[in-house]
Design a protein around this motif. Sequence first.
Motif, PDB file in Angstrom:
ATOM      1  N   ARG A  33     -11.431 -95.172 118.685  1.00  0.00           N
ATOM      2  CA  ARG A  33     -12.561 -95.255 119.610  1.00  0.00           C
ATOM      3  C   ARG A  33     -12.974 -96.688 119.894  1.00  0.00           C
ATOM      4  NH1 ARG A  33     -17.042 -91.690 116.905  1.00  0.00           N
ATOM      5  NH2 ARG A  33     -16.198 -92.680 115.024  1.00  0.00           N
ATOM      6  N   GLU A  34     -13.341 -96.907 121.129  1.00  0.00           N
ATOM      7  CA  GLU A  34     -13.824 -98.213 121.553  1.00  0.00           C
ATOM      8  C   GLU A  34     -15.079 -98.586 120.766  1.00  0.00           C
ATOM      9  OE1 GLU A  34     -15.423-100.432 125.638  1.00  0.00           O
ATOM     10  OE2 GLU A  34     -14.790 -98.337 125.664  1.00  0.00           O
TER      11      GLU A  34
ATOM     12  N   TYR B 146     -11.028-101.112 112.799  1.00  0.00           N
ATOM     13  CA  TYR B 146     -10.046-100.350 112.030  1.00  0.00           C
ATOM     14  C   TYR B 146      -9.211-101.291 111.162  1.00  0.00           C
ATOM     15  CZ  TYR B 146     -11.172 -96.624 115.330  1.00  0.00           C
ATOM     16  OH  TYR B 146     -11.838 -95.689 116.077  1.00  0.00           O
TER      17      TYR B 146
ATOM     18  N   LYS C 186      -9.134 -98.127 126.321  1.00  0.00           N
ATOM     19  CA  LYS C 186      -9.033 -96.704 126.027  1.00  0.00           C
ATOM     20  C   LYS C 186      -7.576 -96.354 125.701  1.00  0.00           C
ATOM     21  CE  LYS C 186      -8.440 -95.469 130.913  1.00  0.00           C
ATOM     22  NZ  LYS C 186      -8.931 -94.632 132.031  1.00  0.00           N
ATOM     23  N   ASN C 187      -7.363 -95.112 125.260  1.00  0.00           N
ATOM     24  CA  ASN C 187      -6.023 -94.599 124.965  1.00  0.00           C
ATOM     25  C   ASN C 187      -5.260 -95.532 124.019  1.00  0.00           C
ATOM     26  OD1 ASN C 187      -6.571 -92.459 126.698  1.00  0.00           O
ATOM     27  ND2 ASN C 187      -5.611 -93.451 128.455  1.00  0.00           N
TER      28      ASN C 187
ATOM     29  N   ARG D  92      -6.996 -90.345 117.493  1.00  0.00           N
ATOM     30  CA  ARG D  92      -7.974 -90.956 118.391  1.00  0.00           C
ATOM     31  C   ARG D  92      -8.642 -92.169 117.739  1.00  0.00           C
ATOM     32  NH1 ARG D  92      -9.333 -88.220 122.964  1.00  0.00           N
ATOM     33  NH2 ARG D  92      -8.520 -86.093 123.202  1.00  0.00           N
TER      34      ARG D  92
ATOM     35  N   GLU E 241     -10.981 -96.308 109.515  1.00  0.00           N
ATOM     36  CA  GLU E 241     -12.123 -96.778 110.295  1.00  0.00           C
ATOM     37  C   GLU E 241     -13.053 -97.501 109.328  1.00  0.00           C
ATOM     38  OE1 GLU E 241     -15.991 -94.871 112.397  1.00  0.00           O
ATOM     39  OE2 GLU E 241     -14.066 -94.072 113.109  1.00  0.00           O
TER      40      GLU E 241
ATOM     41  N   LYS F 163     -15.097 -99.745 117.665  1.00  0.00           N
ATOM     42  CA  LYS F 163     -14.932 -99.547 116.227  1.00  0.00           C
ATOM     43  C   LYS F 163     -13.976-100.581 115.642  1.00  0.00           C
ATOM     44  CE  LYS F 163     -17.507 -95.856 115.866  1.00  0.00           C
ATOM     45  NZ  LYS F 163     -18.740 -95.840 115.051  1.00  0.00           N
TER      46      LYS F 163
ATOM     47  N   CYS G 284      -2.059 -91.054 121.490  1.00  0.00           N
ATOM     48  CA  CYS G 284      -3.475 -91.418 121.603  1.00  0.00           C
ATOM     49  C   CYS G 284      -4.384 -90.199 121.718  1.00  0.00           C
ATOM     50  CB  CYS G 284      -3.692 -92.353 122.788  1.00  0.00           C
ATOM     51  SG  CYS G 284      -3.321 -91.625 124.400  1.00  0.00           S
TER      52      CYS G 284
END
Length: 289
Positions: free
Chosen positions: A127-128, A132, A186-187, A125, A210, A130, A121
């Motif tokens: 991201r919150e 994908y 997260k992560n 990366r 993304e 988003k 992670c």
Amino acid sequence: RLTMGTALLGNGFYEYDLFEGRSAPYWFDEYTVNPAGRAIEDPQYKGYLGKALADAEEMRSPERTVWEQNFERSNYPREMWGAPQAQITRKEAEVIDGEGSLLLSNDGDYNRQYTNAGTDCMRVRLREGKTYVVECEWKIVDTLDSYASISVLGEGFQGKTYFLTHEIVRGDSGTARFPVVVDTGKNFSLAFLIGKGGGAIAFDNVRILEGGAGPWRRDFKNGFVLVNPLPEPHNFTESELRGRFGRTGIHRIDGTQDRSSNNGKPVTTELTLAPFDAIILLADRIPVH
């Protein structure tokens, strides 16, 4: 509406049962609509949309590649972690494409719950907030005793999983493509897993994009269906509503059950479709040759 709209995308048969096949039959406004656009419970008006003008199309958003890996190098990718039985194979019978593939295997030990591998992670990366899309190829190398899956996981995130539950026999192969909305947490990590027992599966040509996801649409002679399979609303612009066939005279079904969706009104500028929802819109007829 979501399930009926999805069935229309692929020439599917649709039936609604509240409980298995033993509940009383239900009738919805979307089943039969007369030429005036009014929902009437009369079988003579079934098939009111007419023949499909084309296959279903995904209205993808702009995309960029976050991470991709084709496992061509001999060493294990530094941006990935893996259990001891996750390795890069170069055996011809196990490789999907090129010189190498990611191989996950179990030796039949039912005391071990699973074997897995995934992205670091901190190096890959996500991201919150988003959306994908995950893409990859897979091949069953040895028949699985249980299952295999591909998931996006994270702390405080329930995750999105693509299960391979039916394709478990040696020689089965295919591609996976699924969207994930990372709405909280997260992560995040993209994880590959096979369940307890024996078996082996290979993965290759993995990509995380993304964007690249969106609602679906299919046009018919007398209208079209829109399907939003994502957990966030989508606002269709006037141009998106007209679509590649330049639809005109777009309007809602004039129904009785849910007047917020089927109120018979014209749709002239834009339309917002809720998460996990679909809608059938009527439009001026386009002849099918």
